[in-house]
Enzyme design. Structure first.
Site, short mmCIF file in Angstrom:
data_model
loop_
_atom_site.label_atom_id
_atom_site.label_comp_id
_atom_site.label_asym_id
_atom_site.label_seq_id
_atom_site.Cartn_x
_atom_site.Cartn_y
_atom_site.Cartn_z
CG ASP A 1 -2.12 0.91 1.03
OD1 ASP A 1 -3.13 0.45 0.46
OD2 ASP A 1 -2.05 2.10 1.41
CG ASP B 1 3.53 6.46 -5.06
OD1 ASP B 1 2.76 6.17 -6.00
OD2 ASP B 1 3.81 7.64 -4.77
CB VAL B 2 0.95 1.85 -8.00
CG1 VAL B 2 0.61 0.77 -6.98
CG2 VAL B 2 -0.14 2.93 -8.06
CG ASN C 1 -7.27 -3.41 -5.40
OD1 ASN C 1 -8.42 -3.40 -5.83
ND2 ASN C 1 -6.93 -2.88 -4.23
CE1 TYR D 1 -12.22 4.68 -10.80
CE2 TYR D 1 -14.39 4.16 -11.69
CZ TYR D 1 -13.30 3.82 -10.91
OH TYR D 1 -13.28 2.62 -10.23
CE LYS E 1 -10.38 1.75 -12.07
NZ LYS E 1 -9.35 0.88 -11.46
#
Length: 267
Positions: free
Chosen positions: A38, A64-65, A91, A160, A164
């Site tokens: 996370d 931190d992605v 995710n 968003y 996606k």
């Protein structure tokens, strides 16, 4: 089925959120060795400690992605601990409810950095790690969490939806690329509808603030309007789909979209 993922090493991003936590718990119960990540290190470590205390094998890492150096460090830590990587669940994600003309470029880019850059970087580094650590005959699995917003449009959710939708097609392209190179890595995508968790609450609150749902019964109105099955998704509903896509039960699936939406997109 309880041990269908036995000893597989699976890294989950955004693990402190509803879907992430539910996924880590289910994977652990099914025998996986879970790498809990996370953005906040304290959340990752505390959740991993919870699993360890109950007898599961878990490692907590800050990730931190949006940062490639974080991904490199996470892969190194995973291999040092377990010697391999079998699965990745991309995710981590953020949500924005905003009219197009009111949205700033920073907001647009910040959302895409998490929702798209994170998936790209995760897939890139997981594939590299799987390629060099998977035993002969083993197959790696990547599951990217998109949304029904990656299949259909919605007012005031353009950023968003765009992000996606990108996750959806990136996943299909990655699956075809690995197959074309004859690499044993499957890539699939899951599409949840509104989930009854913190992000779902944020979506409902934004809809109420915009006058699109009643303040006193927002959840009930959202269910009635959009979810024929009669309730919002529970995090566990999505976790089960993710676990299936990582398991041998889905061995003939790659580039596939698994829709977990209570009938929303069937209308």
């Amino acid at each position: 089925m309880t041990d269908s993922l036995k000893d597989k090493v699976v890294l989950v991003t955004g693990a402190a959120g509803g879907i992430g936590t539910a996924t880590c718990r289910l994977l652990a119960r099914r025998g996986a060795r879970v790498v809990v990540t996370d953005r906040l290190e304290s959340d990752a470590i505390s959740l991993a400690a919870e699993f360890t205390e109950t007898g599961f094998d878990a490692l907590g890492i800050a990730l931190d992605v949006t940062r490639e150096d974080h991904w490199e460090a996470a892969m190194t830590a995973t291999v040092e601990r377990h010697g391999r990587l079998d699965g990745l669940v991309n995710n981590a994600g953020v949500y924005l409810f905003r009219a197009i003309e009111d949205m700033t470029l920073d907001e647009w880019q910040g959302l895409h950095a998490v929702n798209n850059d994170g998936v790209f970087l995760g897939t890139k580094h997981a594939a590299r790690t799987m390629r060099r650590t998977l035993p002969d005959g083993a197959v790696g699995g990547i599951v990217n969490v998109s949304s029904v917003a990656g299949l259909v449009g919605a007012a005031f959710q353009s950023a968003y939806n765009a992000s996606k939708g990108a996750v959806t097609l990136f996943s299909k392209s990655a699956a075809l690329e690995f197959a074309a190179r004859k690499e044993p890595i499957r890539v699939n995508v899951v599409h949840p509808a509104v989930v009854d968790d913190a992000m779902g609450e944020a979506l409902l609150e934004a809809q109420v603030a915009a006058g699109r749902l009643p303040a006193n019964k927002a959840k009930e109105a959202m269910v009635a309007l959009r979810h024929p099955i009669g309730r919002l998704a529970h995090p566990q509903d999505v976790a089960k789909a993710i676990a299936f896509l990582l398991s041998e039960d889905s061995a003939y699936m790659t580039g596939s979209s698994l829709v977990v939406d209570g009938g929303l997109t069937a209308q």
